[in-house]
Design a protein around this motif. Structure first.
Motif, PDB file in Angstrom:
ATOM      1  N   GLU A   1       7.125  52.281 -28.207  1.00 28.89           N
ATOM      2  CA  GLU A   1       5.940  52.677 -27.445  1.00 28.89           C
ATOM      3  C   GLU A   1       5.421  53.980 -28.024  1.00 28.89           C
ATOM      4  O   GLU A   1       6.201  54.893 -28.312  1.00 28.89           O
ATOM      5  CB  GLU A   1       6.292  52.832 -25.971  1.00 28.89           C
ATOM      6  N   THR A   2       4.107  54.056 -28.193  1.00 30.06           N
ATOM      7  CA  THR A   2       3.503  55.244 -28.797  1.00 30.06           C
ATOM      8  C   THR A   2       2.446  55.836 -27.873  1.00 30.06           C
ATOM      9  O   THR A   2       1.792  55.117 -27.122  1.00 30.06           O
ATOM     10  CB  THR A   2       2.837  54.907 -30.149  1.00 30.06           C
ATOM     11  N   VAL A   3       2.288  57.146 -27.977  1.00 32.69           N
ATOM     12  CA  VAL A   3       1.250  57.867 -27.239  1.00 32.69           C
ATOM     13  C   VAL A   3       0.684  58.921 -28.180  1.00 32.69           C
ATOM     14  O   VAL A   3       1.440  59.640 -28.841  1.00 32.69           O
ATOM     15  CB  VAL A   3       1.815  58.546 -25.969  1.00 32.69           C
ATOM     16  N   TYR A   4      -0.639  59.013 -28.234  1.00 33.05           N
ATOM     17  CA  TYR A   4      -1.293  60.015 -29.073  1.00 33.05           C
ATOM     18  C   TYR A   4      -1.880  61.109 -28.192  1.00 33.05           C
ATOM     19  O   TYR A   4      -2.500  60.827 -27.162  1.00 33.05           O
ATOM     20  CB  TYR A   4      -2.417  59.377 -29.886  1.00 33.05           C
ATOM     21  N   ASP A   5      -1.684  62.370 -28.607  1.00 38.38           N
ATOM     22  CA  ASP A   5      -2.293  63.489 -27.901  1.00 38.38           C
ATOM     23  C   ASP A   5      -2.388  64.679 -28.850  1.00 38.38           C
ATOM     24  O   ASP A   5      -1.377  65.111 -29.427  1.00 38.38           O
ATOM     25  CB  ASP A   5      -1.472  63.875 -26.662  1.00 38.38           C
ATOM     26  N   SER A   6      -3.574  65.184 -29.029  1.00 41.50           N
ATOM     27  CA  SER A   6      -3.827  66.433 -29.769  1.00 41.50           C
ATOM     28  C   SER A   6      -3.159  66.489 -31.143  1.00 41.50           C
ATOM     29  O   SER A   6      -2.488  67.453 -31.484  1.00 41.50           O
ATOM     30  CB  SER A   6      -3.379  67.646 -28.942  1.00 41.50           C
ATOM     31  N   GLY A   7      -3.333  65.433 -31.921  1.00 40.77           N
ATOM     32  CA  GLY A   7      -2.809  65.428 -33.281  1.00 40.77           C
ATOM     33  C   GLY A   7      -1.351  65.041 -33.415  1.00 40.77           C
ATOM     34  O   GLY A   7      -0.818  64.995 -34.520  1.00 40.77           O
ATOM     35  N   MET A   8      -0.680  64.757 -32.300  1.00 36.90           N
ATOM     36  CA  MET A   8       0.733  64.383 -32.329  1.00 36.90           C
ATOM     37  C   MET A   8       0.912  62.967 -31.786  1.00 36.90           C
ATOM     38  O   MET A   8       0.255  62.575 -30.831  1.00 36.90           O
ATOM     39  CB  MET A   8       1.576  65.338 -31.479  1.00 36.90           C
ATOM     40  N   ILE A   9       1.816  62.237 -32.421  1.00 33.29           N
ATOM     41  CA  ILE A   9       2.205  60.924 -31.924  1.00 33.29           C
ATOM     42  C   ILE A   9       3.612  61.081 -31.339  1.00 33.29           C
ATOM     43  O   ILE A   9       4.536  61.518 -32.022  1.00 33.29           O
ATOM     44  CB  ILE A   9       2.226  59.875 -33.040  1.00 33.29           C
ATOM     45  N   THR A  10       3.725  60.753 -30.074  1.00 33.45           N
ATOM     46  CA  THR A  10       5.031  60.722 -29.427  1.00 33.45           C
ATOM     47  C   THR A  10       5.424  59.262 -29.327  1.00 33.45           C
ATOM     48  O   THR A  10       4.589  58.409 -29.022  1.00 33.45           O
ATOM     49  CB  THR A  10       4.959  61.349 -28.022  1.00 33.45           C
ATOM     50  N   PHE A  11       6.687  58.975 -29.614  1.00 33.41           N
ATOM     51  CA  PHE A  11       7.126  57.588 -29.552  1.00 33.41           C
ATOM     52  C   PHE A  11       8.483  57.497 -28.870  1.00 33.41           C
ATOM     53  O   PHE A  11       9.275  58.437 -28.886  1.00 33.41           O
ATOM     54  CB  PHE A  11       7.195  56.958 -30.952  1.00 33.41           C
ATOM     55  N   ALA A  12       8.699  56.359 -28.261  1.00 30.44           N
ATOM     56  CA  ALA A  12      10.002  56.018 -27.706  1.00 30.44           C
ATOM     57  C   ALA A  12      10.410  54.716 -28.372  1.00 30.44           C
ATOM     58  O   ALA A  12       9.623  53.778 -28.447  1.00 30.44           O
ATOM     59  CB  ALA A  12       9.926  55.843 -26.195  1.00 30.44           C
ATOM     60  N   ALA A  13      11.615  54.670 -28.878  1.00 33.75           N
ATOM     61  CA  ALA A  13      12.145  53.462 -29.505  1.00 33.75           C
ATOM     62  C   ALA A  13      13.399  53.053 -28.748  1.00 33.75           C
ATOM     63  O   ALA A  13      14.193  53.898 -28.335  1.00 33.75           O
ATOM     64  CB  ALA A  13      12.456  53.717 -30.970  1.00 33.75           C
ATOM     65  N   ARG A  14      13.532  51.761 -28.563  1.00 34.76           N
ATOM     66  CA  ARG A  14      14.677  51.250 -27.810  1.00 34.76           C
ATOM     67  C   ARG A  14      15.137  49.949 -28.443  1.00 34.76           C
ATOM     68  O   ARG A  14      14.333  49.046 -28.648  1.00 34.76           O
ATOM     69  CB  ARG A  14      14.255  51.023 -26.366  1.00 34.76           C
ATOM     70  N   ILE A  15      16.401  49.875 -28.758  1.00 38.54           N
ATOM     71  CA  ILE A  15      16.999  48.649 -29.265  1.00 38.54           C
ATOM     72  C   ILE A  15      17.722  47.996 -28.097  1.00 38.54           C
ATOM     73  O   ILE A  15      18.469  48.665 -27.384  1.00 38.54           O
ATOM     74  CB  ILE A  15      17.932  48.921 -30.469  1.00 38.54           C
ATOM     75  N   GLU A  16      17.448  46.703 -27.867  1.00 35.16           N
ATOM     76  CA  GLU A  16      18.016  45.999 -26.722  1.00 35.16           C
ATOM     77  C   GLU A  16      18.672  44.696 -27.178  1.00 35.16           C
ATOM     78  O   GLU A  16      18.121  43.982 -28.016  1.00 35.16           O
ATOM     79  CB  GLU A  16      16.924  45.615 -25.720  1.00 35.16           C
ATOM     80  N   LEU A  17      19.815  44.384 -26.597  1.00 32.75           N
ATOM     81  CA  LEU A  17      20.438  43.073 -26.778  1.00 32.75           C
ATOM     82  C   LEU A  17      20.139  42.257 -25.532  1.00 32.75           C
ATOM     83  O   LEU A  17      20.482  42.678 -24.418  1.00 32.75           O
ATOM     84  CB  LEU A  17      21.951  43.200 -26.981  1.00 32.75           C
ATOM     85  N   HIS A  18      19.479  41.119 -25.717  1.00 27.12           N
ATOM     86  CA  HIS A  18      19.153  40.214 -24.618  1.00 27.12           C
ATOM     87  C   HIS A  18      20.050  38.987 -24.722  1.00 27.12           C
ATOM     88  O   HIS A  18      20.200  38.413 -25.797  1.00 27.12           O
ATOM     89  CB  HIS A  18      17.689  39.764 -24.702  1.00 27.12           C
TER      90      HIS A  18
END
Length: 165
Positions: free
Chosen positions: A98-115
């Protein structure tokens, strides 16, 4: 009279159990590698929630391009690490970004899941996951394209620990 933080938390736990009732089953953390014992072969999937402001600001990078890059690098890295893969397997690994852009910065959250399959209707349950977050300046967004490889590396580390490799 002062009591230690550990004692206070223990006392709080006892009070909560009496107020809410005792738990039905013991819980283990979702990041516990023992949940990965024997969990192969696996199918591979990717999910991307792309902030369109990145496309508008950086130009050229789109959600489908990023999704394809994450999916391809994730699957390739898992294969390179020797994880048994099968696109038809009921168990699957998901690299979620998941990504979010704000004021020249990209913040991201990454998650690896076993289903894994759960119930007769074909639904799945997440039986293991690991999450991390990060930021990168928009001009260095090419760094985001290594997230698939990092998802694979994190899974393999835990998978090998659980399976004695």
């Amino acid at each position: 009279m002062w009591i230690s933080l550990r004692a206070a938390l223990g006392l709080l736990g006892v009070v909560l159990v009496h107020l809410v009732g005792s738990p039905v089953a013991a819980q283990e953390p979702f990041g516990d590698p023992t949940r990965l014992e024997g969990s192969a072969p696996l199918a591979v999937r990717a999910y991307v929630d792309w902030d369109e402001l990145i496309t508008e600001t950086a130009g050229g990078a789109t959600e489908p391009q990023f999704h394809d890059a994450v999916a391809q690098t994730f699957e390739q890295a898992l294969s390179d690490f020797g994880v048994p893969l099968d696109s038809e397997a009921e168990r699957f690994l998901l690299c979620r970004v998941e990504t979010v852009y704000d004021s020249g910065m990209i913040t991201f959250a990454a998650r690896i899941e076993l289903h894994e399959p759960f119930g007769a209707d074909g639904a799945t349950a997440i039986t293991w996951h690991q999450t991390w977050i990060g930021t990168t300046p928009v001009q260095d967004m090419h760094r985001l394209y290594s997230i698939g490889e990092q998802c694979a590396a994190d899974f393999v580390e835990a998978w090998e620990a659980a399976n004695g490799r």
